[in-house]
Design an enzyme around this catalytic site. Structure first.
Site, PDB file in Angstrom:
ATOM      1  N   TRP A 154       0.867  -1.166   0.000  1.00 33.36           N
ATOM      2  CA  TRP A 154       0.000   0.000   0.000  1.00 33.36           C
ATOM      3  C   TRP A 154       0.909   1.222   0.000  1.00 33.36           C
ATOM      4  O   TRP A 154       1.806   1.339   0.854  1.00 33.36           O
ATOM      5  CB  TRP A 154      -0.866  -0.056   1.253  1.00 33.36           C
ATOM      6  N   ASP A 235       0.088  -5.507   9.564  1.00 34.32           N
ATOM      7  CA  ASP A 235      -0.989  -4.589   9.210  1.00 34.32           C
ATOM      8  C   ASP A 235      -2.161  -5.471   8.791  1.00 34.32           C
ATOM      9  O   ASP A 235      -2.076  -6.166   7.779  1.00 34.32           O
ATOM     10  CB  ASP A 235      -0.557  -3.662   8.067  1.00 34.32           C
ATOM     11  N   LYS A 271     -12.928  -1.405   6.404  1.00 33.14           N
ATOM     12  CA  LYS A 271     -13.546  -2.272   5.400  1.00 33.14           C
ATOM     13  C   LYS A 271     -14.489  -3.280   6.010  1.00 33.14           C
ATOM     14  O   LYS A 271     -15.613  -3.435   5.557  1.00 33.14           O
ATOM     15  CB  LYS A 271     -12.472  -3.041   4.613  1.00 33.14           C
TER      16      LYS A 271
END
Lengths: 424, 459
Positions: A154, A235, A271
């Protein structure tokens, strides 16, 4: 500084508004910042007037009509919260209840680490805030350390550790040839890194590739990281979103915990609970004992205080309401499964469409990869063609957000991808 | 699980340093290249069964951070079981019944939002556009030329703290070495913000203990003495912790010397509406500077005036000399925000946009604002009356009436403040600051007793 000496030479005056225009500005050397590669895609999409436009850029879930979704469990939680709570400052470490429930999700409902109070944990500003707090913490207590970041990752990971002034290195992850994991090179990089380095790992549903290590591979990664005394920082932005089952998606973390790692972890509800704009997440660091956990937590709070003082309450209340209620939690698990299932269905549909079109390329990776994203293998030039000719928006690394794919647009998308790749 | 801790040959990293030392780079923490792993492996390859062993933590050397001087007070208060206890620590508004207060307009706005069933998508990095528009208008006045000319870069921030931190990061990046001047005293977290952002700071004289008022000469002299191009941090209204604000004439003179030295004014506006009860009056210092055509920075917070404490809603405004510059500055503020939190929380922003953007709700808010500020003024009066009646020493307590906003700087020193807590169970910050927002009319006499005792009997 040249700027400052220039300014000091100016004649000072009591300026009127007119005067301001000829007075040199303090900000003359401020360049316009480049557009964020991910969020900039949505901006461009919104500006496009074409009726055919498709947004498979940012990783935000959409239903089969392409509409944003607020989960039913979230709506119900909000109805229950409305008018009940005051808005007093949360403690610097955030909502205790929300953090407790969040740790259970990651570490296990009956985790001994929770019972033994060995986890230093604070509510954070979603995943970004958790990573940033950790990066600042790493810098403060290990200023000479470096963070190893997978290639690719990311894009904001690089920004975060850079702004925290932590030296960055990379390690091999994605194999462009197989469109899968470059396991051998990954293991080599772990072995070759200086002992005691910090490694950033995606717990599940790797962003942007969708390529996750298998369970066996995770075990070997864990072993090698332990052998080198590295610090594993996870993460986990997609727990529940990868397989549909949050327990299954936490597998990598459970392996590392079993192997005795004292890991760090960033969790996000953006999310899996659809709480994107509420900015809810958690940073945790597993410590040797309760005393150390208390000390580490106090230092994390001390980093948070000059950044935002204390975290926002609304999203935390939603999370603790849902996870603290058996019915609502059950509903949530069902809705998460539903979102993951729809994405898995779209992966299959996209692949089948491309195969039916007679594409000369292999599209197996679409269904091999997992989570919200598909690393298509498209080149930046091909992506540009998709945007300019077909009004399809995605990041230039070829990452497709499968959440933006619907039964309504999958045919159009497959056709466009076929058109730009058929002569490859 | 059984754990085996192996001893480590090398020294573990040293304990947490003071920020000051860290900034000066005096001490190097221990190298991390030594292996800190301790474990036993039973096989060298393939299927490995590992003896469960705990690594020695990488954070072994992390010591306990001191409690926050402001937020730590509330925590200590909560732990106190005495029924007479009084929390005058953190600046959070309380009703006369000493209960937290959710404004009616906020409840109405939230209901509207619930009915509309809005989604929870990410905001843009700069925040909610509707919020950014109304917050700048509230601050500068909707007709202000700085807005008409689009010269203000406004970015939603995490309340006042987050907005200040964004500005500090901007200063560090674009004005390396530039100093921020902060008032002596100031809100405790200002120093932390600039320290963590690696921006050097120094103090200008502000509070005069002899007069319990403004040391105006000292303030002007210190601003004049600072290297040209320094950032001067000013409290827009209701100075925290002293409650002492410059007069309009003094503000003019402050603006004069700032312009003369080519400094940049940097306002912290956390109490707009709370000082005088009027949102416009409380913004007059900021508007004065803007009218002069100066470039300035202004941080805003809706924690107190809309009671949105925990929603973390505020804004950073940078007034530039052209719209092009404002656009560039805004883009760089975004670039600083992205690796901090990506985009700001939506809930508080929507509440503010709904209240300030709706004429009926806005009027209601103004009335509630006047009510809150009015309650504090009444409490000030009662406290003054109680002190004057009870204190036979002839000490002049009228400074309490002259101070403005949520706080009163009592002039009590640390030992006296400790006495307030230890003997009287009155919780306040060690700098002698009491939050009148946490005081009821009913408790004024008790508080007066405590203050008189601490002032006269403790040194």
């Amino acid at each position: 500084m040249a700027m400052r000496s220039l300014i000091s030479e100016r004649v000072s005056c009591r300026s009127s508004v007119l005067g301001a225009r000829w007075m040199s500005s303090w900000w003359r050397n401020v360049e316009p910042a480049p557009k964020d590669p991910i969020l900039g895609v949505t901006e461009a999409f919104l500006a496009d007037p074409s009726p055919d436009k498709v947004n498979v850029g940012v990783g935000a879930y959409r239903d089969d009509n392409g509409k944003p979704v607020v989960l039913e469990c979230v709506r119900e939680a909000e109805r229950r919260i409305a008018g009940t709570a005051n808005m007093e400052y949360l403690p610097m470490g955030g909502s205790v209840k929300m953090v407790e429930e969040t740790l259970k999700l990651a570490y296990g409902d009956n985790s001994e680490f929770i019972k033994d109070k060995r986890i230093a944990a604070v509510q954070s500003l979603s995943g970004t805030g958790a990573c940033r707090l950790f990066a600042d913490f790493q810098k403060r207590f290990h200023p000479d350390s470096q963070i190893y970041i997978p290639v690719p990752t990311w894009s904001n990971h690089h920004n975060i550790w850079r702004d925290a002034h932590v030296t960055q290195r990379t390690f091999h992850y994605y194999h462009p040839g197989t469109k899968g994991l470059d396991f051998a090179a990954l293991m080599d990089d772990i072995k070759n890194a200086p002992n005691g380095s910090f490694f950033l790992l995606h717990a599940c549903a790797h962003n942007p590739t969708g390529v996750d290590p298998s369970e066996e591979q995770w075990k070997e990664i864990s072993y090698q990281i332990k052998a080198k005394g590295h610090f594993p920082f996870f993460d986990m932005a997609y727990q529940g979103f990868a397989s549909g089952d949050p327990e299954r998606d936490a597998k990598a973390i459970r392996i590392f915990l079993k192997d005795g790692h004292l890991l760090g972890l960033a969790q996000s509800y953006a999310k899996n609970m659809g709480l994107y704009g509420q900015r809810v997440g958690c940073l945790s660091v597993l410590c040797e004992d309760e005393k150390q956990a208390v000390a580490v937590k106090s230092q994390l709070q001390q980093l948070a205080r000059p950044m935002y003082s204390n975290p926002p309450v609304h999203g935390a209340l939603i999370v603790s309401t849902i996870l603290g209620d058996a019915e609502l939690k059950k509903l949530w698990l069902k809705e998460v499964q539903g979102m993951a299932d729809r994405i898995i269905g779209m992966r299959t549909a996209l692949r089948e469409n491309l195969e039916e079109l007679g594409s000369p390329l292999s599209w197996k990776h679409i269904t091999n990869q997992i989570g919200m994203f598909c690393y298509s293998g498209l080149t930046p030039e091909q992506v540009d063609r998709l945007t300019n000719e077909y009004h399809i928006y995605m990041t230039r690394n070829g990452r497709i957000s499968m959440a933006g794919v619907t039964t309504g647009n999958v045919g159009y998308l497959a056709n466009a991808v076929h058109e730009v790749t058929k002569s490859t | 699980m059984a754990s085996t801790m192996l001893s480590i040959a090398s020294a573990t990293p040293s304990a947490s340093l003071s920020m000051h030392e860290k900034l000066k780079g005096k001490v190097k923490l221990g190298s991390t290249t030594n292996s800190t792993a301790g474990f036993i492996k039973t096989k060298s390859f393939g299927r490995v069964s590992m003896v469960a062993a705990v690594n020695v933590s990488r954070f072994e050397g992390v010591t306990m951070a001191p409690p926050d001087p402001i937020l730590g007070v509330s925590e200590a208060f909560k732990a106190d079981t005495d029924e007479k206890k009084l929390n005058l620590g953190v600046g959070a508004y309380r009703t006369e019944e000493l209960q937290p207060y959710v404004l009616d307009v906020v409840k109405k706005a939230e209901n509207l939002m619930l009915e509309r069933g809005e989604n929870k998508e990410y905001l843009p990095i700069e925040g909610l556009a509707a919020f950014n528009k109304v917050t700048a208008e509230l601050l500068f006045g909707a007709d202000n030329s700085v807005l008409k000319e689009q010269r203000v870069a406004t970015v939603q921030g995490l309340s006042g703290t987050g907005s200040l931190r964004l500005a500090a990061a901007l200063i560090e990046r674009y004005f390396p070495g530039a100093k921020v001047l902060i008032s002596s005293p100031t809100w405790g977290n200002h120093k932390n913000i600039f320290n963590d952002a690696r921006v050097p700071w120094s103090e200008y004289r502000y509070y005069d203990p002899k007069t319990v008022g403004l040391d105006f000469e000292g303030m002007i002299a210190d601003i004049k003495a600072a290297p040209g191009g320094s950032f001067i941090l000013l409290h827009g209204c209701a100075h925290n912790p002293t409650g002492i604000d410059p007069t309009p004439e003094q503000w003019e003179k402050i603006a004069d010397v700032i312009q003369e030295k080519n400094h940049i004014p940097f306002f912290d506006v956390a109490y707009q509406g709370f000082a005088s009860g009027s949102l416009d009056n409380d913004a007059s210092s900021v508007r004065l500077f803007a009218t002069r055509g100066m470039e300035l920075l202004v941080a805003q917070s809706y924690s107190k005036n809309l009671g949105l404490y925990a929603e973390r809603i505020g804004a950073m405004n940078v007034v530039c000399s052209s719209s092009d510059l404002a656009a560039r500055v805004k883009s760089q503020l975004k670039r600083l925000a992205r690796p901090m939190y990506s985009n700001p929380p939506v809930h508080g922003a929507r509440i503010v946009a709904n209240v300030v953007g709706n004429p009926a709700l806005f009027d209601e808010w103004k009335a509630e604002m006047e009510m809150m500020a009015g309650r504090i003024k009444n409490v000030r009066q009662k406290l003054f009356d109680s002190l004057s009646a009870k204190d036979k020493s002839g000490k002049d307590w009228s400074f309490i009436l002259r101070q403005i906003g949520m706080f009163s700087f009592t002039g009590l020193n640390k030992a006296q403040s400790d006495n307030m807590t230890n003997k009287w169970h009155v919780y306040m910050t060690k700098d002698g600051r009491i939050s009148l927002a946490g005081l009821s009319l009913a408790k004024c006499e008790y508080l007066a007793d405590a203050i008189i005792d601490s002032y006269h009997n403790v040194s």
